[in-house]
Design a protein around this motif. Structure first.
Motif, mmCIF file in Angstrom:
data_model
loop_
_atom_site.group_PDB
_atom_site.id
_atom_site.type_symbol
_atom_site.label_atom_id
_atom_site.label_comp_id
_atom_site.label_asym_id
_atom_site.label_seq_id
_atom_site.Cartn_x
_atom_site.Cartn_y
_atom_site.Cartn_z
ATOM 1 N N ALA A 1 44.235 -24.131 -26.412
ATOM 2 C CA ALA A 1 45.039 -25.287 -26.020
ATOM 3 C C ALA A 1 46.361 -25.336 -26.788
ATOM 4 C CB ALA A 1 44.244 -26.577 -26.232
ATOM 5 N N LEU A 2 46.294 -25.095 -28.111
ATOM 6 C CA LEU A 2 47.507 -25.184 -28.927
ATOM 7 C C LEU A 2 48.470 -24.046 -28.598
ATOM 8 C CD1 LEU A 2 48.666 -27.014 -31.115
ATOM 9 C CD2 LEU A 2 47.704 -25.477 -32.835
ATOM 10 N N LYS B 1 41.701 -30.050 -35.086
ATOM 11 C CA LYS B 1 41.784 -31.384 -34.472
ATOM 12 C C LYS B 1 41.312 -31.329 -33.020
ATOM 13 C CE LYS B 1 45.130 -35.057 -33.403
ATOM 14 N NZ LYS B 1 46.561 -35.457 -33.464
ATOM 15 N N ILE B 2 41.635 -30.215 -32.361
ATOM 16 C CA ILE B 2 41.165 -30.001 -30.979
ATOM 17 C C ILE B 2 39.789 -29.353 -30.982
ATOM 18 C CG2 ILE B 2 41.689 -28.863 -28.782
ATOM 19 C CD1 ILE B 2 44.651 -28.837 -29.664
ATOM 20 N N ALA B 3 39.543 -28.459 -31.940
ATOM 21 C CA ALA B 3 38.329 -27.644 -31.916
ATOM 22 C C ALA B 3 37.073 -28.391 -32.339
ATOM 23 C CB ALA B 3 38.519 -26.418 -32.817
ATOM 24 N N ILE B 4 37.192 -29.244 -33.359
ATOM 25 C CA ILE B 4 35.980 -29.865 -33.910
ATOM 26 C C ILE B 4 35.214 -30.691 -32.873
ATOM 27 C CG2 ILE B 4 35.189 -31.664 -35.524
ATOM 28 C CD1 ILE B 4 37.024 -30.461 -37.615
ATOM 29 N N PRO B 5 35.885 -31.539 -32.070
ATOM 30 C CA PRO B 5 35.117 -32.237 -31.043
ATOM 31 C C PRO B 5 34.409 -31.283 -30.081
ATOM 32 C CG PRO B 5 37.254 -33.274 -31.333
ATOM 33 C CD PRO B 5 37.287 -31.998 -32.112
ATOM 34 N N SER B 6 35.061 -30.167 -29.754
ATOM 35 C CA SER B 6 34.424 -29.189 -28.874
ATOM 36 C C SER B 6 33.225 -28.534 -29.558
ATOM 37 C CB SER B 6 35.445 -28.120 -28.462
ATOM 38 O OG SER B 6 34.865 -27.188 -27.577
ATOM 39 N N ILE B 7 33.380 -28.199 -30.838
ATOM 40 C CA ILE B 7 32.263 -27.623 -31.597
ATOM 41 C C ILE B 7 31.101 -28.613 -31.650
ATOM 42 C CG2 ILE B 7 31.523 -26.887 -33.901
ATOM 43 C CD1 ILE B 7 34.372 -25.811 -34.324
ATOM 44 N N VAL B 8 31.429 -29.868 -31.929
ATOM 45 C CA VAL B 8 30.386 -30.897 -32.016
ATOM 46 C C VAL B 8 29.678 -31.060 -30.673
ATOM 47 C CG1 VAL B 8 29.968 -33.363 -32.348
ATOM 48 C CG2 VAL B 8 31.472 -32.135 -33.918
ATOM 49 N N GLN C 1 40.003 -32.272 -23.347
ATOM 50 C CA GLN C 1 40.215 -31.352 -24.468
ATOM 51 C C GLN C 1 41.594 -30.704 -24.377
ATOM 52 O OE1 GLN C 1 36.867 -28.614 -25.238
ATOM 53 N NE2 GLN C 1 35.662 -29.931 -23.918
ATOM 54 N N ALA C 2 41.979 -30.269 -23.187
ATOM 55 C CA ALA C 2 43.273 -29.600 -22.999
ATOM 56 C C ALA C 2 44.435 -30.521 -23.352
ATOM 57 C CB ALA C 2 43.401 -29.114 -21.558
ATOM 58 N N LEU C 3 44.247 -31.818 -23.165
ATOM 59 C CA LEU C 3 45.304 -32.792 -23.434
ATOM 60 C C LEU C 3 45.242 -33.347 -24.857
ATOM 61 C CD1 LEU C 3 45.216 -34.704 -20.039
ATOM 62 C CD2 LEU C 3 46.957 -33.086 -20.805
ATOM 63 N N GLY C 4 44.360 -32.769 -25.673
ATOM 64 C CA GLY C 4 44.277 -33.202 -27.065
ATOM 65 C C GLY C 4 43.438 -34.438 -27.297
#
Length: 458
Positions: free
Chosen positions: A81-82, A249-256, A390-393
């Motif tokens: 995304a970044l 900042k983007i990755a952690i919610p996805s990992i969780v 996720q793509a939009l942060g």
């Protein structure tokens, strides 16, 4: 004039018609992920030929495999995304810097996870079963498949760099070749065909690791030779903590989000094995995940193509292209889910038969597949919209949704239904959880549209 000639041209994600762009980017990823799903099925099919206990052992390791891949793919989402956003903003040096940090984070994550997997494998399997054969098989499979994880971390990281710049045909190549090698090596190492030793369940794990390492090497080669929009050179690399923070900042919610799935699977295995005392039901549960991957993998492939398109056009401030991409992706996902429901209702016995299902396994599995598949009606839409956020942060919204669906709704309802209705009642927890997810997804997406998408120019 010289400046104009050296300026990189506009990426296709900002110019190609949205429908053509989405499906030309998604098709190679979908094909490669279907191959990957077929590998998972073939892997379990061969393991089931050993005995049902071996199949159960592999199923018990699945939550940890899922957790490991959650770390790799979640970090990949942040990188993807970044990097795509920087490309949309024409910040090409920043995009290359993101790529370098992605590789660095993949290496560090692999080392940490390896130590944990080798150390914790006996304890994790012992919690779930007291059967000596299942325990031994589970520990061996987990230590090899999850402990020797450098290949999968590098494969996923490097493939995300290719996807971020729109080179999904390259991603298909690396994933596809890796999966095909897995499929070829499985029977050779499990049963000891030709010059290869008979390794049993350890052979299945070794084949997986070997295929992942080959795929990682191919992905690295393709990045160095073909990915001209980013320049990979780690010799002068220095970690940048603020940039790592932006990635996570983007990755952690996805990992969780994906990790929550591991907790849910572990909890369901505990309900099925410890409370209901049915290792066969746990085997059915593991087989369900293998079978449903044929339906869900194409949607995940679509998401992998959609995320950089959304992120790029958000950076380039193209509102209509974002909305068209979301609409097309959601429509495709729902149609695919309807096909999945049809398969699970019409031929569930044939699907279970692939894994040499016993009469007891069929008696449990046929109603389980039919009941769970009802939740597919809502799942496709929710998966796509979660990836859009996720793509939009705004991955935090997706994380809250996943937490609610799997831990607050699914597991408690599974336990309550098990108490009052036994094994057949457990499977309805999926339908309850997916309805709750649909409601939350709709609410969160309306907020994201109002705050981020609608204010953009046409």
């Amino acid at each position: 004039m010289e400046e104009l000639q050296t300026k990189p041209k506009e990426n296709k994600m900002g110019t190609m018609p949205v429908g053509k762009l989405l499906f030309t980017m998604a098709l190679p990823i979908i094909i490669s992920m279907i191959i990957q799903a077929l590998y998972n099925i073939v892997d379990s099919m061969y393991v089931s030929e050993i005995n049902e206990g071996a199949l159960t052992a592999v199923s018990l390791v699945f939550p940890i495999q899922n957790l490991m891949i959650a770390i790799a793919t979640g970090t990949g989402v942040g990188i993807n995304a970044l990097l795509s956003r920087f490309l949309g903003e024409k910040k090409f040096e920043d995009a290359s810097n993101v790529a370098h940090h992605g590789i660095f984070l993949g290496i560090i994550s692999s080392l940490v996870v390896s130590v944990l997997m080798f150390t914790l494998a006996p304890h994790f399997i012992r919690i779930q079963t007291t059967d000596p054969a299942i325990y031994a098989g589970g520990v061996i499979y987990m230590r090899i498949c999850c402990g020797l994880n450098f290949g999968v971390f590098m494969q996923i990281t490097l493939e995300r760099l290719l996807t971020a710049t729109g080179k999904t045909l390259c991603t298909m190549t690396s994933q596809g070749i890796g999966a095909i090698i897995n499929i070829i090596m499985d029977p050779l190492l499990i049963f000891g065909i030709g010059p290869f030793p008979e390794m049993g369940i350890a052979g299945a794990a070794a084949a997986t690791v070997f295929g992942q390492c080959v795929a990682a090497c191919i992905a690295l080669t393709l990045n160095l030779r073909l990915n001209k929009e980013i320049h990979i050179n780690m010799r002068k690399f220095r970690p940048n903590l603020p940039l790592i923070g932006e990635i996570y900042k983007i990755a952690i919610p996805s990992i969780v989000m994906v990790s929550i799935g591991s907790v849910m699977t572990f909890g369901m295995n505990m309900i099925l094995i410890r409370y209901l005392e049915s290792s066969t039901a746990a085997a059915v549960f593991g087989v369900y995940f293998k079978i449903n991957s044929i339906i869900f993998m194409p949607i995940f492939g679509l998401n992998n193509a959609m995320v950089p398109i959304i992120a790029y056009n958000y950076g380039a401030k193209h509102r209509l292209r974002i909305r068209q991409t979301v609409r097309l992706a959601a429509t495709f996902a729902v149609c695919l889910m309807l096909i999945g429901i049809g398969l699970f209702w019409i031929v569930p016995d044939k699907l279970l038969g692939i894994f040499h299902a016993s009469k007891k396994m069929l008696a449990i599995g046929v109603p389980a597949l039919r009941t769970i598949s009802i939740s597919f009606i809502f799942a496709g839409y929710c998966i796509v919209i979660g990836s859009v956020m996720q793509a939009l942060g705004r991955a935090f919204y997706s994380m809250i949704n996943s937490l609610t669906r799997q831990l607050i709704l699914l597991l408690p309802s599974a336990f309550i239904l098990a108490v009052f209705f036994g094994l057949d009642g457990v499977w309805w927890s999926y339908d309850i959880a997916e309805i709750g997810s649909l409601i939350l997804t709709t609410i969160f997406y309306r907020i994201v549209r109002r705050e981020l998408i609608d204010p953009l120019p046409d």
